[in-house]
Design a protein around this motif. Structure first.
Motif, mmCIF file in Angstrom:
data_model
loop_
_atom_site.group_PDB
_atom_site.id
_atom_site.type_symbol
_atom_site.label_atom_id
_atom_site.label_comp_id
_atom_site.label_asym_id
_atom_site.label_seq_id
_atom_site.Cartn_x
_atom_site.Cartn_y
_atom_site.Cartn_z
ATOM 1 N N UNK A 171 -7.360 2.026 -1.219
ATOM 2 C CA UNK A 171 -7.094 2.820 -2.406
ATOM 3 C C UNK A 171 -5.783 2.347 -3.010
ATOM 4 N N UNK A 172 -5.725 2.294 -4.340
ATOM 5 C CA UNK A 172 -4.556 1.730 -5.000
ATOM 6 C C UNK A 172 -3.256 2.388 -4.537
ATOM 7 N N UNK A 173 -3.264 3.735 -4.469
ATOM 8 C CA UNK A 173 -2.031 4.419 -4.050
ATOM 9 C C UNK A 173 -1.588 3.981 -2.660
ATOM 10 N N UNK A 174 -2.545 3.882 -1.740
ATOM 11 C CA UNK A 174 -2.197 3.505 -0.371
ATOM 12 C C UNK A 174 -1.622 2.096 -0.313
ATOM 13 N N UNK A 175 -2.302 1.168 -0.985
ATOM 14 C CA UNK A 175 -1.876 -0.226 -0.907
ATOM 15 C C UNK A 175 -0.475 -0.403 -1.512
ATOM 16 N N UNK A 176 -0.206 0.298 -2.621
ATOM 17 C CA UNK A 176 1.111 0.156 -3.249
ATOM 18 C C UNK A 176 2.185 0.904 -2.457
ATOM 19 N N UNK A 177 1.836 2.074 -1.923
ATOM 20 C CA UNK A 177 2.838 2.866 -1.215
ATOM 21 C C UNK A 177 3.171 2.237 0.131
ATOM 22 N N UNK A 178 2.150 1.659 0.786
ATOM 23 C CA UNK A 178 2.399 1.125 2.108
ATOM 24 C C UNK A 178 1.487 -0.073 2.355
#
Lengths: 345, 333
Positions: free
Chosen positions: B240-247
């Motif tokens: 998921x975009x949020x996951x990949x960017x956040x961590x």
């Protein structure tokens, strides 16, 4: 040779210029290109690529120049170096008006200036070795008296840009994009300039290589006290590298300010929309952001709108904007100026 | 017909013949796209992101071919269809728009005639109806003066308008999947913002699933539900975009995110570049292809290539994170 250049840099030119003054002063600069048509090539119009620009570039700073394609930013950079001949105005370099210099005096002065191009492959002769490419500038300006001095200088230049000395005998096609841009930078450094126009130096490079080149440019600036005019369309890169930023729209500078202030408090609606159009690589932030989506396309420099050139796309435009063109100091906060009657608050 | 996913790409391998050997442009890529979602594929030039799209469309250049793997769309196996059957799907069910709108339109035909072409071929409508439909589509994608614009030739359109016209053509048959390959790379930022806004609207209003191929992480952040990161023809991270960017759980993603200057950065710090150059696709190293540039590499990385496995919330092809280590801010750079 090094001492001579250092002397020239610290010393005072005949025009009484001192390092406290801007290194480059652009006044009322116009560069128009005639548009010809028909069998007798009659001039049917003028592309007003640069259309009345006033700009100072201070000693030792990086001035970022941003704008969309066709806004005249590259032409402005080239006009300052007289690589294209401006139509009118003044470009004072250390107090001396370059546009009025004879060719011999210009060649002498040009040794203090250099340019780095966007496409390092197109700007390097494929039939020349790296040593030839770098040596050419030395030869033109008689900067290496002996073959050995030339060879040493080429090695030195390669070292400065982080390339192995072994590369001197190789050809441009043997290098990656990032390495080629390093060669382009080494060539610019060959004449030991004080002022470099960087014309979209990283736009053609892979994302993972861009940071290497930006850091290299910053290191070299510190080492040699260089002054940069950094031209790019990517505002996040420009904001990173610049001390001050000038924003161009259809041949005009519409806003100029310290890099930080421009991002925090843009005054011109065009700057505001340009900033809001740049995606930030953070999904949570990016999805919450307010976006200004401009209508329509960039106005034509062949026939710019009356008054403020941005008014045809502007969300704050009033009748007044069509009548007279706002000068750059319409908003004047000292170091922060903008050409707008109805600035963003 | 019932099917689990709109599109399933299963272990695709596509090779390109080049002067000095074979490029494994796509080397075992698998992913799924569900109806209505936006999937981002990011990577640098040569990472295989465009080749993946062209493999789905079966539009590889003459020197290339799919040597292994399966693409299933709405339950139909695209990789087994005849060329005629594939052509029917391309024009109607899956549309593709390209980076350069200057070269994607034919300069000698009027734009309305071109944009209406899929309708004439696949829906068998007459010329007049197709051009009227083109005018409607122009309006939908925000081309002003639509009825006049359809009579004009491509050179009278600006870059942004041409890209809108291309999107209009892609939408003419109401496809359920739109593949956009660097659709805004050739455009100015304010025009890019317009086109991205248009793609967002289309996705919301018509539920068109979108695969967005880009090198711009900012574009992915604003547009995509999920993201795939490609390096050297492989998927190295997916989530998921949020996951990949956040961590990020792959050092390449991690390094890439740290190396780009951000508009919202407060202080001036030197950038943290990724060492080295993108890999030479003809002479790839053994093991993990990112090893020569990786600040976290351990001896195993150079010897053995990791699989794409679940690491916390996403998939990552990395021995280090698969072993439970976290990518720490002080290493590398």
């Amino acid at each position: 040779m090094a001492t001579k250049v250092a002397e020239a840099r610290e010393g005072h030119s005949a025009s009484g210029w001192t390092p406290a003054q801007p290194l480059v002063e652009v006044r009322g600069l116009r560069t128009w290109f005639p548009v010809r048509s028909g069998v007798i090539s009659r001039v049917v119009g003028q592309v007003r690529a640069v259309d009345g620009v006033d700009l100072d570039i201070r000693q030792g700073e990086t001035l970022g120049l941003v704008g969309e394609s066709g806004c005249g930013k590259s032409t402005l950079g080239r006009s300052i170096l007289r690589l294209v001949q401006p139509t009118a105005g003044e470009v004072r370099f250390k107090g001396q008006d370059l546009l009025r210099l004879g060719s011999r005096a210009m060649r002498r002065t040009r040794r203090e200036m250099a340019i780095i191009f966007q496409d390092p492959f197109a700007s390097l002769d494929p039939r020349q070795t790296v040593a030839d490419i770098l040596g050419e500038a030395l030869d033109i300006h008689h900067l290496a008296r002996t073959g050995r001095a030339r060879k040493e200088r080429v090695s030195e230049l390669l070292g400065l840009v982080g390339l192995s000395t072994d590369f001197a005998g190789r050809y441009p096609h043997e290098f990656s994009g990032g390495q080629r841009q390093r060669i382009g930078i080494a060539r610019a450094l060959a004449v030991d300039p004080s002022f470099i126009v960087c014309d979209e130096p990283i736009s053609a490079l892979d994302v993972s290589i861009q940071a290497q080149i930006i850091n290299l440019l910053e290191q070299l600036q510190e080492k040699f006290h260089l002054t940069y005019l950094f031209i790019a369309h990517d505002l996040s890169v420009v904001k990173h590298i610049s001390d001050r930023i000038a924003v161009m729209y259809v041949g005009k500078v519409v806003e100029v300010s310290a890099a930080k202030d421009l991002y925090r408090q843009p005054k011109h609606p065009y700057t505001g929309s340009l900033l809001s159009a740049i995606p930030i690589p953070d999904p949570r932030l990016e999805r919450r952001r307010e976006r200004i989506i401009l209508k329509g396309d960039v106005a034509s420099p062949l026939n710019p709108p009356s008054g403020c050139r941005f008014r045809t796309r502007c969300f704050k435009a009033q009748p007044r904007c069509a009548e007279t063109e706002p000068p750059l100091d319409t908003v004047n906060l000292g170091d922060h100026k903008a050409a707008c009657y109805y600035p963003l608050s | 017909m019932a099917f689990a996913h709109l599109l399933e790409v299963d272990d695709i391998h596509s090779h390109l013949a080049v002067k000095d050997g074979t490029v494994r442009a796509v080397d075992g890529v698998s992913f799924k796209v569900d109806a209505g979602e936006t999937l981002g594929i990011v990577g640098e030039s040569g990472s295989g992101k465009s080749m993946t799209a062209l493999s789905i469309m079966r539009l590889l250049p003459r020197s290339g071919s799919i040597v292994q793997g399966k693409v299933t769309f709405k339950g139909r196996v695209l990789t087994e269809l005849s060329e005629d059957e594939m052509e029917a799907i391309r024009g109607t069910e899956i549309a593709m728009i390209f980076q350069d709108p200057m070269t994607s339109l034919n300069p000698v035909y009027r734009t309305g005639w071109q944009v209406g072409e899929p309708l004439r071929i696949h829906r068998h409508v007459d010329t007049r109806t197709s051009i009227r439909a083109a005018a409607d589509l122009f309006q939908k994608v925000g081309i002003p003066d639509a009825s006049k614009r359809v009579t004009q030739f491509p050179h009278m359109f600006s870059g942004g308008m041409r890209q809108r016209a291309m999107i209009a053509m892609g939408l003419s048959t109401s496809p359920s999947l739109l593949i956009a390959d660097e659709p805004t790379t050739a455009l100015d930022v304010t025009i890019q913002a317009q086109i991205l806004e248009l793609l967002r609207t289309l996705n919301r209003d018509y539920g068109t699933a979108t695969i967005l191929i880009t090198h711009n992480l900012g574009v992915v952040a604003g547009m995509c539900d999920r993201v795939i990161v490609m390096y050297a023809g492989r998927v190295v991270e997916q989530g998921r975009t949020e996951d990949v960017f956040a961590r990020p759980e792959h050092p390449y993603t991690w390094s890439l995110l740290r190396s780009i200057p951000r508009l919202d950065a407060d202080e001036h710090e030197p950038l943290k570049p990724i060492d080295g150059s993108p890999p030479d696709m003809v002479r790839l190293p053994a093991g993990c292809k990112f090893t020569p540039r990786c600040p976290f590499a351990i001896p195993r990385c150079a010897a053995e290539e990791p699989e794409l496995l679940t690491v916390r919330d996403q998939l990552s092809r990395c021995w280090v994170t698969q072993a439970g280590a976290t990518l720490d801010g002080d290493q590398g750079g």
